[in-house]
Enzyme design. Structure first.
Site, PDB file in Angstrom:
ATOM      1  N   LYS A  31       1.390  -2.057   9.010  1.00 10.17           N
ATOM      2  CA  LYS A  31       2.566  -1.189   8.965  1.00 10.17           C
ATOM      3  C   LYS A  31       3.726  -1.920   9.615  1.00 10.17           C
ATOM      4  O   LYS A  31       3.668  -2.292  10.792  1.00 10.17           O
ATOM      5  CB  LYS A  31       2.308   0.133   9.687  1.00 10.17           C
ATOM      6  CG  LYS A  31       3.550   1.016   9.785  1.00 10.17           C
ATOM      7  CD  LYS A  31       3.205   2.425  10.187  1.00 10.17           C
ATOM      8  CE  LYS A  31       2.529   3.129   9.046  1.00 10.17           C
ATOM      9  NZ  LYS A  31       3.272   4.232   8.482  1.00 10.17           N
TER      10      LYS A  31
ATOM     11  N   ASP B 246       1.804  13.164  11.884  1.00  7.39           N
ATOM     12  CA  ASP B 246       2.006  13.113  10.433  1.00  7.39           C
ATOM     13  C   ASP B 246       0.681  13.275   9.702  1.00  7.39           C
ATOM     14  O   ASP B 246       0.401  12.575   8.733  1.00  7.39           O
ATOM     15  CB  ASP B 246       2.684  11.797  10.042  1.00  7.39           C
ATOM     16  CG  ASP B 246       3.226  11.829   8.601  1.00  7.39           C
ATOM     17  OD1 ASP B 246       3.417  12.943   8.065  1.00  7.39           O
ATOM     18  OD2 ASP B 246       3.452  10.744   8.027  1.00  7.39           O
TER      19      ASP B 246
ATOM     20  N   LEU C  62       0.812  -1.216   0.000  1.00  9.74           N
ATOM     21  CA  LEU C  62       0.000   0.000   0.000  1.00  9.74           C
ATOM     22  C   LEU C  62       0.843   1.262   0.000  1.00  9.74           C
ATOM     23  O   LEU C  62       0.368   2.330  -0.377  1.00  9.74           O
ATOM     24  CB  LEU C  62      -0.928   0.005   1.215  1.00  9.74           C
ATOM     25  CG  LEU C  62      -2.008  -1.081   1.249  1.00  9.74           C
ATOM     26  CD1 LEU C  62      -2.740  -1.053   2.578  1.00  9.74           C
ATOM     27  CD2 LEU C  62      -2.974  -0.907   0.096  1.00  9.74           C
TER      28      LEU C  62
ATOM     29  N   VAL D 254       4.023  -0.367   4.316  1.00  5.96           N
ATOM     30  CA  VAL D 254       2.632  -0.681   4.614  1.00  5.96           C
ATOM     31  C   VAL D 254       2.142  -1.711   3.600  1.00  5.96           C
ATOM     32  O   VAL D 254       2.270  -1.501   2.383  1.00  5.96           O
ATOM     33  CB  VAL D 254       1.734   0.571   4.575  1.00  5.96           C
ATOM     34  CG1 VAL D 254       0.314   0.218   5.010  1.00  5.96           C
ATOM     35  CG2 VAL D 254       2.301   1.666   5.464  1.00  5.96           C
TER      36      VAL D 254
END
Length: 555
Positions: A44, A138, A22, A30
């Site tokens: 993750k 983030d 991903l 990920v």
């Protein structure tokens, strides 16, 4: 968009089958995966260079526990984690929908209605995230997904573990995307004092991007962008209506000048009923507090830290569970929540926020519950046991007295006084007039404390009238020694916030025991050789000091 697995990618992680990639970033890769039931999840995987770092693993475990307290209706739910796997990984809900970055790239800026709805969705998510004591660190368009049912914020919950692991944190490894980073994040000396206000700045930058198709501080290079963030006002050309004023406040240079997530949410819901072009409210909707509550000192304000704060608290300085300009974001029950439509939103948030507290309050199955009143077997303080307290015989027999779980919960929600009984030495933590922690027999006022819930953490407040201002426990770093526990002003900072988590085992009277842990400095420990309380990271060493909570009546 999912990409195929690359050569060298593992086919499985634990019980999960990997089916694609991903994305990847500074914290790791990920993957899209399937759980044993066939459900798609996102995993993750932490960078391999951190796999054998004991300090990182401890922080990773702590941050995952915090992230699990976040209500999942507006975020990607944390489903599983393996901090001891090589490499460590985190499993979260897979959200099948485009990101804000993809939508703007393909379709251009959002419509006014879509923009306001997205702004509300992100503010709701931040309210829940900050309420659980988590800082995203983030927030950016790539981490805002448009899912069936509304906006979902993803990729939160472990960034602080990376930044707080000092030997792996350099200037070029700070977690985040420059265009959405708050000014305080560029100060290397304060990299460990970043609070929820940094997420509010990112919210303003994300909304500005969604409204205009460009970031508010866009420049030709990351260093130039950082300089604009530090020195220039945002370029919000094209953003009009009530949102503009809110975004400008969110992008204030000083953390203390930004609203909290709760205040953002209140104002967004109020602004939704204003006509187009109306100005945003000049002040946030008030949050009513009981007269006994004191607002937290903003981090990074010109006035500096509170007078009398412990050196460790001054050095840490992070408002770890609240906005930069007010009281903590989540829920002491004394707060009288909100006004207007915002009350309906918080009615959803508060049960999730208190859920983790209830879990913490329940003794482990089969373990004797914490006795109430003088049934602890410790010398009495002259305080009468609460109505319904069991006899000492019932307590010492190991039977769980009626109402003990409720009393424990009352202690953990800050409604009752307690002794912090050190299980290993049959003594009680005390704060005498000199403002340094000692141990005692629990008979005097110096051994009485009250827990003050702040998000998923606590401040530990001394009730000793002989110590000025009845301070809280704070961590003070001593040169060439372990950190000490000393009196500190009762403001939520990295030095005054502690996790209190149940552990296996009981104390000398059969009561359940707890570990007391500070996320920045480590576990509260007792040294037999030095006869003193200290704070230290243990790595893989077992916890050798645990505490039980002995009820000493209502506040």
């Amino acid at each position: 968009m999912t990409a195929p697995l690359r050569p060298g990618d593992p086919p499985r992680l634990g019980r999960y089958e990997l089916v694609g990639r991903l994305g990847e970033g500074g914290m790791g890769n990920v993957f899209l995966a399937r759980d044993p039931q066939g459900r798609q999840v996102a995993i993750k995987v932490v960078r391999p260079d951190l796999s054998h770092d004991d300090e990182f693993r401890g922080r990773f475990r702590s941050e995952v526990n915090r992230a699990r307290q976040v209500p999942p209706f507006c975020t990607a739910e944390v489903l599983d984690a393996e901090p001891d796997h090589d490499p460590p990984f985190l499993v979260v809900e897979y959200v099948d929908g485009p990101s804000l970055a993809e939508v703007v790239r393909r379709q251009g800026p959002l419509s006014p209605a879509g923009l306001h709805s997205m702004a509300v969705g992100i503010a709701t998510a931040l309210t829940a995230i900050h309420g659980a004591g988590v800082i995203h660190r983030d927030l950016k368009p790539g981490n805002v997904l448009f899912a069936l049912g509304g906006v979902k914020v993803i990729d939160f919950g472990i960034a602080r573990a990376f930044e707080a692991t000092s030997q792996h944190t350099r200037t070029d490894q700070v977690v985040g995307t420059v265009s959405y980073m708050a000014p305080e994040r560029f100060d290397a000396e304060s990299s460990h004092t970043v609070g929820p206000a940094a997420d509010i700045f990112a919210w303003g930058a994300v909304v500005g991007y969604a409204a205009t198709g460009r970031t508010p501080f866009a420049a030709d290079s990351p260093p130039a962008t950082a300089m604009r963030i530090l020195t220039q006002p945002p370029d919000l050309t094209g953003l009009t209506g009530p949102l503009r004023g809110l975004v400008e406040r969110a992008l204030a240079k000083e953390p203390g000048d930004r609203p909290t997530a709760r205040e953002l949410l209140d104002e967004l819901l109020t602004a939704a009923g204003q006509p187009a072009g109306a100005a945003a409210p000049a002040q946030a909707l008030p949050t009513l507090r009981a007269a006994s509550d004191q607002p937290a000192q903003p981090a990074g304000t010109a006035d500096g830290p509170p007078a009398g704060a412990a050196d460790g608290a001054v050095a840490a300085g992070a408002v770890a569970a609240g906005g930069g300009n007010g009281a903590p974001a989540r829920g002491r029950r004394r707060w009288l929540i909100g006004l207007g439509v915002a009350t309906a939103v918080l009615a959803v948030l508060v049960p999730g926020a208190l859920f983790g507290r209830q879990l913490l309050a329940e003794p482990d199955s089969g373990a004797p519950a914490v006795p109430t009143g003088s049934a602890s077997g410790s010398p009495a303080t002259g305080t009468a046991a609460p109505t319904g307290a069991p006899s000492s015989g019932a307590a010492t027999s190991g039977a769980a007295p009626s109402g003990a779980a409720d009393t424990t919960r009352a202690i953990l929600t800050g409604q009752r006084r307690a002794l912090l009984h050190i299980a290993e030495i049959d003594r009680d933590l005390s704060m005498p007039f000199d403002g340094v922690t000692h141990v005692s027999d629990g008979t005097g006022p110096d051994a009485l404390f009250a827990l003050v819930p702040i998000g998923v953490d606590y401040m530990i407040k001394s009730l000793n009238p002989e110590v000025d201002h009845r301070p809280c426990l704070g961590v003070k770093v001593l040169p060439e020694e372990s950190a000490a526990l000393v009196a500190a002003e009762c403001y939520p900072t990295a030095a005054t916030l502690f996790e209190i988590s149940p552990v296996d085992g009981t104390d000398d009277k059969g009561r359940p025991t707890y570990q007391i842990y500070n996320d920045t400095y480590g576990f509260v420990q007792w040294s037999r050789s030095r006869s003193k309380i200290y704070v230290e990271f243990l790595g893989d060493a077992p916890i050798d000091t645990t505490f039980s909570l002995v009820d000493r009546g209502p506040l």
